[in-house]
Enzyme design. Structure first.
Site, PDB file in Angstrom:
ATOM      1  CD  GLU A 224      13.662 -18.479  79.519  1.00 15.01           C
ATOM      2  OE1 GLU A 224      13.948 -19.678  79.492  1.00 15.01           O
ATOM      3  OE2 GLU A 224      14.128 -17.658  78.711  1.00 15.01           O
TER       4      GLU A 224
ATOM      5  CG  ASN B  60      16.499 -20.964  73.450  1.00 15.56           C
ATOM      6  OD1 ASN B  60      17.051 -21.000  72.349  1.00 15.56           O
ATOM      7  ND2 ASN B  60      16.528 -19.879  74.228  1.00 15.56           N
ATOM      8  CD1 TRP B  61      18.468 -27.304  71.668  1.00 10.86           C
ATOM      9  CD2 TRP B  61      18.865 -27.757  69.508  1.00 10.86           C
ATOM     10  NE1 TRP B  61      18.144 -28.622  71.449  1.00 10.86           N
ATOM     11  CE2 TRP B  61      18.377 -28.929  70.130  1.00 10.86           C
ATOM     12  CE3 TRP B  61      19.187 -27.809  68.153  1.00 10.86           C
ATOM     13  CZ2 TRP B  61      18.209 -30.133  69.443  1.00 10.86           C
ATOM     14  CZ3 TRP B  61      19.007 -28.996  67.463  1.00 10.86           C
ATOM     15  CH2 TRP B  61      18.525 -30.145  68.099  1.00 10.86           C
ATOM     16  CE  LYS B  62      19.512 -20.062  76.310  1.00 11.00           C
ATOM     17  NZ  LYS B  62      19.893 -19.502  77.608  1.00 11.00           N
TER      18      LYS B  62
ATOM     19  CG  HIS C 176      15.756 -15.644  75.493  1.00  7.81           C
ATOM     20  ND1 HIS C 176      16.942 -15.313  76.108  1.00  7.81           N
ATOM     21  CD2 HIS C 176      15.432 -16.893  75.923  1.00  7.81           C
ATOM     22  CE1 HIS C 176      17.325 -16.334  76.866  1.00  7.81           C
ATOM     23  NE2 HIS C 176      16.427 -17.304  76.772  1.00  7.81           N
TER      24      HIS C 176
ATOM     25  N   GLY D 190      21.305 -20.294  82.745  1.00  7.19           N
ATOM     26  CA  GLY D 190      22.669 -20.755  82.492  1.00  7.19           C
ATOM     27  C   GLY D 190      23.573 -20.668  83.714  1.00  7.19           C
TER      28      GLY D 190
ATOM     29  CB  SER E 224      19.323 -23.640  85.984  1.00  7.75           C
ATOM     30  OG  SER E 224      20.329 -22.704  85.650  1.00  7.75           O
TER      31      SER E 224
ATOM     32  CD  GLU F 114      20.507 -16.132  76.436  1.00 16.34           C
ATOM     33  OE1 GLU F 114      20.357 -16.607  75.301  1.00 16.34           O
ATOM     34  OE2 GLU F 114      20.562 -16.836  77.468  1.00 16.34           O
TER      35      GLU F 114
ATOM     36  N   GLY G 182      17.342 -24.456  78.151  1.00 11.15           N
ATOM     37  CA  GLY G 182      18.530 -24.206  77.348  1.00 11.15           C
ATOM     38  C   GLY G 182      19.480 -25.396  77.416  1.00 11.15           C
ATOM     39  N   GLY G 183      20.475 -25.298  78.287  1.00 13.39           N
ATOM     40  CA  GLY G 183      21.555 -26.292  78.371  1.00 13.39           C
ATOM     41  C   GLY G 183      21.103 -27.744  78.387  1.00 13.39           C
TER      42      GLY G 183
HETATM   43  P1  13P Z   1      19.246 -22.696  80.718  1.00 17.55           P
HETATM   44  O1  13P Z   1      18.262 -23.815  80.788  1.00 17.55           O
HETATM   45  O2  13P Z   1      20.541 -23.069  80.055  1.00 17.55           O
HETATM   46  O3  13P Z   1      19.427 -22.013  82.047  1.00 17.55           O
HETATM   47  O4  13P Z   1      18.595 -21.579  79.740  1.00 17.55           O
HETATM   48  C1  13P Z   1      17.298 -21.162  79.956  1.00 17.55           C
HETATM   49  C2  13P Z   1      16.875 -20.354  78.801  1.00 17.55           C
HETATM   50  O5  13P Z   1      17.323 -19.247  78.605  1.00 17.55           O
HETATM   51  C3  13P Z   1      15.901 -20.961  77.864  1.00 17.55           C
HETATM   52  O6  13P Z   1      15.392 -20.008  77.006  1.00 17.55           O
END
Ligand code: 13P
Length: 262
Positions: A167, A10-12, A95, A173, A213, A97, A234-235
């Protein structure tokens, strides 16, 4: 354990065109013959670029968010049919967020899930508790309600197109991953919940991904758990070399004999 393992990036709201070019340069040798799935969800504006670069590598491309309507006057939204028409195959829904920043409710998330499934997308349905909720011992009640309400009234024939991503908000993050045991405990709860809501055979076919993470250094310990079928990342999915390392771990895990279902 389901039939396949999944690594979903997920590149956000990250990645410019030059970052995307570097990502694919850094992927190195990426075999298209594999038993696991590798998927990416870029910002909507980069879907065409991603489709061009990822499809030849058999990487599925999808959306981070989706509308609860399929066409019409909904400025700024992405319709499920248009996503499919453009070549996308899946969407994230719910998600944390989107729940926290954009105040998406379970009812709204349920409408998006239903419509996306009806139109033919695979839905990665996200759920998870905040730190405060975990500390109050509310993890199972929060996740349980998110699943009951968000996956309400899904017709039987569409349920197999659902992937659930657990999650925990406190792990996203933050560099603070849930331990493999903590993650497995909630995944087992989710599997049991799905068995109660639907049935055991189907519940064992629904892939359950962990997110929060995840990185090359901790992914193996997570994937070895009985009810963790992949990772939503994500990251650590932003750099080609890291994504490749995550995929290599899924490849290795896929080759360990186990009771694959589905
Ligand atoms: P991180 O891997 O950056 O913690 O993000 C997880 C996430 O929200 C994937 O959707």
């Amino acid at each position: 354990m389901t039939a396949k393992f999944y690594i979903v990036g997920n590149w956000k709201m990250n990645q410019k065109l030059e970052d995307i070019n570097s990502f694919f340069n850094d992927l190195g040798e990426f075999s298209t013959e594999r038993q696991y799935e590798a998927w990416l969800a870029p910002q909507a504006i980069h879907l065409p670029t991603l489709l061009e670069k990822a499809k030849p590598l058999k990487i599925e491309v999808g959306s981070q968010n989706i509308s609860d309507n399929d066409s019409g006057a909904h400025t700024g939204e992405t319709s499920p049919s248009s996503l499919l028409d453009a070549g996308g195959s899946f969407t994230l829904v719910g998600h944390s967020e989107r729940r926290a920043i954009y105040k998406e409710t379970d009812e709204f998330i349920n409408r998006k899930t239903l419509l996306s499934l009806e139109k033919g997308l695979t839905v990665i349905f996200c759920c998870g508790e905040t730190l405060e909720e975990r500390e109050k011992g509310m993890t199972e009640s929060v996740v349980g309600h998110q699943i009951e309400d968000g996956l309400k009234d899904i017709p039987e024939n569409l349920r197999e197109k659902i992937i659930v991503a657990y999650e925990p908000v406190w792990a996203i993050g933050t560099g603070k991953t849930a331990s493999p045991e903590q993650a497995e405990e909630v995944h087992l709860f989710i599997r049991t919940k799905l068995t109660e809501l639907w049935d055991g055979t189907l519940a064992h076919k629904i892939p359950l991904l962990y997110g929060g993470s995840v990185k090359p250094a901790n992914v193996e310990g997570l994937l070895i758990q009985q009810n963790i079928d992949g990772a939503l990342v994500g990251g650590a999915s932003l750099k080609g070399a890291d994504f490749k390392a995550l995929c290599d771990a899924a490849d290795k895990r896929s080759k360990i004999p186990g009771q694959l279902q589905g």
